[in-house]
Design an enzyme around this catalytic site. Structure first.
Site, PDB file in Angstrom:
ATOM      1  N   GLN A  61       0.829  -1.204   0.000  1.00 27.89           N
ATOM      2  CA  GLN A  61       0.000   0.000   0.000  1.00 27.89           C
ATOM      3  C   GLN A  61       0.867   1.258   0.000  1.00 27.89           C
ATOM      4  OE1 GLN A  61      -2.793  -2.346   3.155  1.00 27.89           O
ATOM      5  NE2 GLN A  61      -3.207  -0.157   3.059  1.00 27.89           N
ATOM      6  N   ARG A 108      -8.623  -1.841   8.289  1.00 35.15           N
ATOM      7  CA  ARG A 108      -9.465  -0.833   7.666  1.00 35.15           C
ATOM      8  C   ARG A 108      -9.819   0.287   8.641  1.00 35.15           C
ATOM      9  NH1 ARG A 108     -13.917  -2.113   3.117  1.00 35.15           N
ATOM     10  NH2 ARG A 108     -14.343   0.033   2.537  1.00 35.15           N
ATOM     11  N   CYS A 109      -8.814   0.825   9.317  1.00 35.65           N
ATOM     12  CA  CYS A 109      -9.088   1.996  10.149  1.00 35.65           C
ATOM     13  C   CYS A 109      -7.814   2.779  10.341  1.00 35.65           C
ATOM     14  CB  CYS A 109      -9.683   1.606  11.491  1.00 35.65           C
ATOM     15  SG  CYS A 109      -8.495   1.050  12.700  1.00 35.65           S
ATOM     16  N   GLU A 155     -12.798   4.210   5.761  1.00 34.93           N
ATOM     17  CA  GLU A 155     -12.772   3.395   6.967  1.00 34.93           C
ATOM     18  C   GLU A 155     -13.847   3.757   7.978  1.00 34.93           C
ATOM     19  OE1 GLU A 155      -7.953   2.893   6.556  1.00 34.93           O
ATOM     20  OE2 GLU A 155      -8.777   4.538   7.699  1.00 34.93           O
TER      21      GLU A 155
END
Lengths: 791, 292, 169
Positions: free
Chosen positions: A225, A375-376, A745
């Site tokens: 990423q 996902r945060c 998110e």
């Protein structure tokens, strides 16, 4: 400040249009290019031998049987890497972790050796027959026991280390908070555990490392990423063996989901690179699902004792969280350097609290290193889950409706920008409006009536609210860096002579749709149709430097950079237009796509005409061309928010929680592509549902990983997932160039407490105060039976 | 995950299959749907030296009623059972069983014969076949042998098939008057094995007295098993809510689950009670002629 | 390692490949034939990223051996579009934002295409059940359901266009 964005035509497709995604045609036809799709001539395959034990001394490694298999070229061990001082590597949190072990393994499924072969089947055969002799060592699984004085010290590699404590971090004023608690009418206290989970993107991790000996150039296609940061890390870690940053090219091709799990540098990548350098051929490594779940960075694993204080009429006064973080055998979190517990001190949430104190300690255990996000944004889910659970417990405790308690304590709209007691400056918000909208959509009052009727019949129905505040877009360079690199991000736009453009970014989409949304930003700012804006990311040889995509930071940082770069281009375009039309710059008016002479609508130049002029008829003394680069250093973080309401029915016989309805009202500021925002929220909600009811990775006493395959790691299917109902309010960010905040998110952060609150709401009258997630049927059944419900 | 090497043989007839089985003995595994075998091979939990693919043996996939029985060929895919109108309307318990096995894609390959021959107490067909009182047809060197389902699961993960026999057919007695059955499975999510499941098949007389009952249990015993005391309790008794509750308690008592990630033994035992109650209730409703 | 010759058709083309007995069909498709649209996401037959059509039925190609494809007709995601025209399911996924990272998408579309060929007007529940062997981590399934409903409407609105009905198998 309210930012209103002018609506462009559908042909231009700027912000606010639900444009179909530009990246989709290749995915729809099986033409995506993921890491496993990369094949190079002469490519070798790598398979990894892993430890069956959670803590063991390596007595010996015998690779002779593997090496005897035709096609097996090498078996790489820690000793081989030690010769180059590459057997350890730094983590993003300035801790260290092993690439391959020399003397002992620290968790089950840790890499022990790597087999390099001509084919993946042969590599697997080789890995199956590498004989490793182990001598088991005492295993530390429980982080509380890890900190006891008699616990075995795990990090014997660290000279002078006498315990398993990693860090202590705190925020807020302890004395003021203690006083507020002493003065409080009501105090509620609850132990809350947020378990280990795994992002489990459907594509696992992997790479193809290709070292070209004659030029000394290393190219690595990898599931990352953050390709630019990876390049720098590789240069820093392997500089001493001759890898130099200008000769390292990281390519992050199409990524099959990231969610934070593709931020770290895993040993497999490094071993594949080492193997390619040693052997001089490309080496491919693709982990399987069990390796992915058992060895890659986990998320969460926070044990918290939370306290909340209030007046008897429901005014919240103070908060105190004390947390123990289980990091596994190394602190391999992916947080900004200054924040060992991430942005956990957003934990005062959406409420105007005057006192708060939060402490986090990190501990080593015999588990895989972590923890990354799921996902945060850095530990925000942990913060939101805990405050939202505590607010609900307080509401029930004092007999106040949970919605009313929230309404009473929300930060008011006119308090923004709002300085929180733990030091954040919230940019904008209208929390009352979002909750009211969610209540109206779901029919809150009717549901409460229905609940009473059902309760009278002995049925269990619950309604749960979560009014979360997110904190994303890291981040301002004064506070935010990873390994010293400031967390700006970048965009470079080149407008071609025919008025088409290419735009490149330091981020990397993993499904978020950057090729579409970034093109829409450029379209909005320059009036060039988004169809004519080619977006590229992920190749460090071509894209400008950036920190990558995670923590919902792409729109707040690179998206902002795109707008700023476009505005630089627009400034130059104005000069060119003025020159070509022979008018003063001040006499020109901009609307997306053209400059018009004020008062003379017939006299204008389109951006396409201006672009042509930039290469064919530019003013003397001005540089030719029409391009700009911008490195955007955000002045503040952005604070998306929302209110979610969940309705559950509980089967008292089986303990099953059924999510009947879930309404999500999100506010992410101004929206680039409503269709994509909705999709992000749907996905986020599903990744909020999953750990609430299904997913967990746990360990037995011996450190055996439980839940290490899709047999037991329960990623929900379409059958378990409800039909999400979404809506929105729009409160632009005042400091972002086009008022956006980020959204990827929010829903993962906001959903779990809504579900947990609904389940406890259904059972509160029995005396139930809290249930840790995941609220599995067996766990809920136990709670029911413990409270006398026989089903 | 990569399977170990093996030799692959395609069988074209039952006799050829039996010959191959006789030749290779326990080194050989039959490949029908492969939905249990291939994952086990990929994880190298199973490393057979020979794979005998029987997908090419014709005449083993059928669903038909004859001689007062429903006869199902062993190679019948689960999806075929789901789609069969004969099964759906005539044998709803079997329909309910087939449609909760694994997931729809797996069911396009998985076979009923494989599900039974694997003798996994977590599989769904064993409990249903126990409840239905099915007969297994095994083909060996001496031709066909009929094995009552009650004798088909002798021990842990073992079937009554001889090493040189192949399961070819399942025979289920046609339902009589006022007969009803139901299969209720509770799983963590689609694709999971049952935390527990209960299969019930019973017959009522005109006065709602139970005159026959068989109850099979899934994944709560070491080998697929019946809840015989619960059955005995029901037989001869008029069906009331209380009778159902008492029988369900007995069934729970007869289960012997193990604690694992699906839940504690205590939970699973209670789940048997709950599911048995629901399954008996549904079976009774069907026996009375209710559609549900 | 002994290799066997395996003959089958894939996306309408006859192929003859050499395969080791143990080679998984998905590896044959991806690596031997270079059709990389079919993906691998697990090894326990749970995720469905490897879904293809085998004689018209959706199956998980990671849980079959390549040698089992002898004489069969296979279709992969590369065979869905006919003559460069997306099939209604592909079109639906694009229109309704039924994909994000795209990794599960080929398998999901193979399942959806088969569903709409066998069931005329599936309900939302039937659609959700039909795709329950395919995991998606990005979309929350809402838009996948909408995409399949879009395709269903499209197939019924346009009476019997050849390309649609043939689908590609």
């Amino acid at each position: 400040m309210t930012q209103t964005i002018p609506m462009t035509s559908a042909a231009i497709g700027g912000m606010g249009h639900s444009m179909k995604r530009k990246e989709d045609p290749r995915f729809l036809q099986g033409k995506g290019n993921y890491v496993e799709d990369v094949n190079l001539p002469g490519m070798l395959w790598m398979d990894i031998v892993r430890s069956p034990y959670a803590h063991a001394k390596i007595v010996s490694i015998d690779a002779s049987k593997a090496l005897a298999i035709p096609g097996v070229l090498a078996v790489i061990t820690g000793k081989d890497l030690e010769a180059y001082n590459l057997h350890w590597m730094p983590t993003l949190m300035s801790d260290t972790q092993m690439v391959l072990p020399v003397d002992k393994v620290m968790y089950q499924a840790q890499e022990v050796a790597a087999v390099i072969a001509t084919d993946r089947y042969i590599a697997a055969d080789g890995a199956a027959v590498v004989d490793v002799e182990y001598e088991e060592l005492p295993v530390v699984v429980d982080p509380f026991k890890a900190l006891l004085p008699d616990a075995p010290v795990l990090r014997t590699d660290k000279p002078g280390k006498t315990d398993n404590h990693i860090f202590h971090w705190e925020a807020g004023d302890a004395a003021v908070t203690d006083k507020a608690f002493a003065d409080a009418d009501v105090v509620v206290k609850q132990d809350i555990y947020i378990p280990r989970i795994h992002v489990a993107s459907i594509e696992t991790c992997g790479c193809v490392a290709s070292f070209e000996k004659t030029e000394g150039k290393l190219t690595v296609w990898m599931t990352t990423q953050a390709p630019h940061a990876i390049r720098t890390v590789f240069a820093l870690v392997a500089g001493h063996v001759g890898l130099s940053e200008e000769k390292i090219r990281i390519i992050s091709p199409d990524i099959g989901g990231g969610f934070g799990g593709k931020v770290p540098v895993y040993p497999g990548y490094v071993i594949a690179v080492a193997a390619s350098v040693l052997i001089g051929k490309p080496v491919k490594w693709i982990e399987d699902r069990m390796e992915n779940l058992q060895a890659d960075s986990f998320a969460r694993d926070y044990h918290t004792t939370a306290e909340l204080a209030a007046t008897k009429d429901g005014k919240l006064t103070a908060l105190r969280f004390k947390t123990l973080a289980d990091h596994g055998y190394a602190d391999a979190a992916a947080n900004p350097s200054k924040f060992p517990a991430g942005l956990y001190h957003i934990c005062t949430g959406s409420y105007d609290l005057q006192a708060a104190h939060v402490e986090v300690d990190g501990a080593y255990t015999n588990k895989p290193p972590g923890g990354v996000a799921y996902r945060c944004s850095f530990r925000v889910t942990e913060a939101v889950h805990t405050i939202e659970r505590m607010v609900d417990i307080m509401a029930h405790q004092i007999g106040m409706d949970p919605a009313a308690l929230r309404m009473k304590n929300f930060i008011e709209k006119d308090q923004f920008p709002y300085k929180s007691v733990l030091g954040w400056e919230y940019d904008s918000g209208d929390y009352h409006a979002a909750l009211q909208k969610a209540m109206d959509i779901i029919g809150y009052d009717d549901l409460r009536r229905e609940q009473l009727e059902k309760r009278a019949r002995g049925e269990f129905m619950g309604i749960g609210i979560s009014s979360f505040t997110e904190i994303v877009g890291a981040g301002p360079s004064k506070d935010f860096d990873i390994l010293g690199i400031k967390m700006f991000d970048s965009a470079e736009i080149r407008v071609h002579p025919t008025g088409k453009a290419i735009a490149r970014f330091g981020t990397k989409s993993q499904g978020q749709g950057h090729e579409t949304t970034y093109a829409q930003i450029v379209a909005q700012e320059l009036g060039i149709p988004m169809a004519h804006v080619q977006v590229e990311e992920g190749d460090t040889d071509t894209a400008p430097y950036g920190l990558g995509t995670y923590a919902s930071r792409s729109t707040p940082t690179s998206g902002a950079a795109a707008a700023m770069a476009a505005r630089k281009i627009r400034d130059k375009a104005r000069k060119i237009a003025a020159y070509v039309m022979e008018v003063a710059e001040e006499d020109l008016e901009w609307e997306p796509g053209k400059f018009t002479v004020k008062g003379n609508p017939e006299a204008f130049k389109t951006i396409q005409e201006i672009a042509f002029a930039a290469y064919t008829n530019h003013p003397q003394g001005m540089e030719a061309g029409l391009e700009a680069t911008h490195y955007y250093d955000p002045p503040n973080l952005t604070f998306p928010f929302g209110s979610y309401i969940c309705v559950v029915d509980i089967d008292a016989g089986t303990g099953q929680v059924h999510v009947r309805r879930f309404v999500a009202v999100d506010d992410c500021g101004n929206i680039i592509n409503p269709m994509i925002v909705d999709g992000q929220i749907h996905g986020g909600l599903s990744m909020g549902l999953a750990p609430s009811l299904y997913e967990e990775i746990s360990y037995d006493e011996a450190g055996n990983c439980l839940g290490g395959s899709f047999i037991d790691y329960l990623v929900p299917t379409a059958v378990e997932t409800p039909n999400w109902e979404t809506d929105k309010t729009i409160t632009p960010s005042p400091h972002h160039p086009f008022g956006a905040k980020g959204v990827g998110e929010s829903a993962t952060v906001g959903a779990p407490p809504a579900i947990a609150n609904a389940v406890v709401d259904a059972l509160w009258h029995l005396g139930v105060r809290h249930i840790d997630i995941p609220m599995t049927p067996s766990k809920v059944w136990k709670v029911l039976r413990d409270h006398g419900v026989t089903g | 995950m990569i399977p170990a090497s093996f030799e692959y043989v395609v069988a074209h007839s039952l006799d050829e299959t039996v010959g191959l089985l006789a030749k290779h003995g326990s080194d050989a595994k039959i490949l029908s749907g492969g939905m249990s075998l291939i994952p086990a091979m990929k994880l190298r939990l199973a490393q057979p030296a020979f794979i005998i693919d029987v997908n090419g043996v014709s005449g083993l996939a059928y669903i038909r009623e004859e001689h007062g029985e429903l006869r199902i060929g062993a190679m019948t895919r689960e999806s075929a059972l789901e789609r069969s109108s004969l099964v759906k309307h005539g044998y709803p318990i079997l329909f309910e069983t087939a449609r909760v096995i694994a997931d729809p894609l797996v069911r396009n390959r998985a076979t009923i014969g494989g599900n039974l021959a694997h003798a996994d107490p977590a599989n769904d067909h064993p409990a249903t076949m126990l409840a239905l009182g099915a007969t297994i047809v095994a083909h060996g060197p001496n031709g066909d042998r009929l094995i009552p389902i009650d004798e088909f699961f002798p021990s842990f993960f073992a079937s009554a098939l001889e090493p040189d026999e192949i399961l070819t057919e399942i025979r289920i007695p046609a339902p009589g008057v006022r007969n009803g059955g139901a299969y209720i499975k509770f799983e963590r999510k689609v694709g999971d094995y049952a935390i527990a499941a209960v299969a019930v098949n019973l017959t009522l007389d005109a006065h709602d007295t139970c005159i026959a009952a068989r109850i099979g249990l899934t994944n709560v015993t070491d080998v697929p098993a019946r809840a015989t005391r619960a059955e005995a309790f029901l037989v001869g008794r008029r069906i009331t809510d209380q009778a159902i509750a008492d029988a369900s308690r007995l069934a729970a008592h007869e289960s012997d689950p193990k604690s694992d990630l699906r839940g504690s033994a205590e939970y699973k035992r209670d789940l048997v009670r709950v599911l048995a109650g629901r399954a008996i209730g549904r079976a009774v409703s069907r026996a009375r002629g209710g559609s549900h | 390692m002994a290799l066997r010759t395996v003959n089958f058709t894939i996306n309408g083309e006859a192929k003859s490949v050499q395969a080791e007995s143990r080679q998984l069909l998905v590896h044959c498709i991806r690596e031997t034939l270079g059709l990389t649209g079919t993906h691998v996401g697990c090894e326990t037959s749970h995720c469905g990223a490897c879904t293809i059509h085998l004689d018209g039925e959706p199956v998980k190609s990671c849980t079959m051996f390549a040698v089992q494809a002898e004489g069969k007709s296979l279709t992969t995601v590369e065979g869905l579009a006919v003559g460069g025209t997306l099939n209604p399911v592909q079109e639906g996924f694009w229109e309704e934002h039924g994909l994000q990272c795209g990794f599960c998408t080929p398998g999901m579309m193979m399942t959806a295409t088969a569903l709409l060929r066998t069931v005329n007007e599936p309900t939302e529940t039937e659609i959700r059940e039909a795709i329950s062997g395919n995991l998606c981590r990005c979309t929350g399934y809402v838009n996948i359901v909408k995409a399949i409903q879009y395709a269903q409407r499209k197939m019924h609105a346009t009476p019997a266009p050849e390309a649609v009905l043939q689908g590609g198998d």
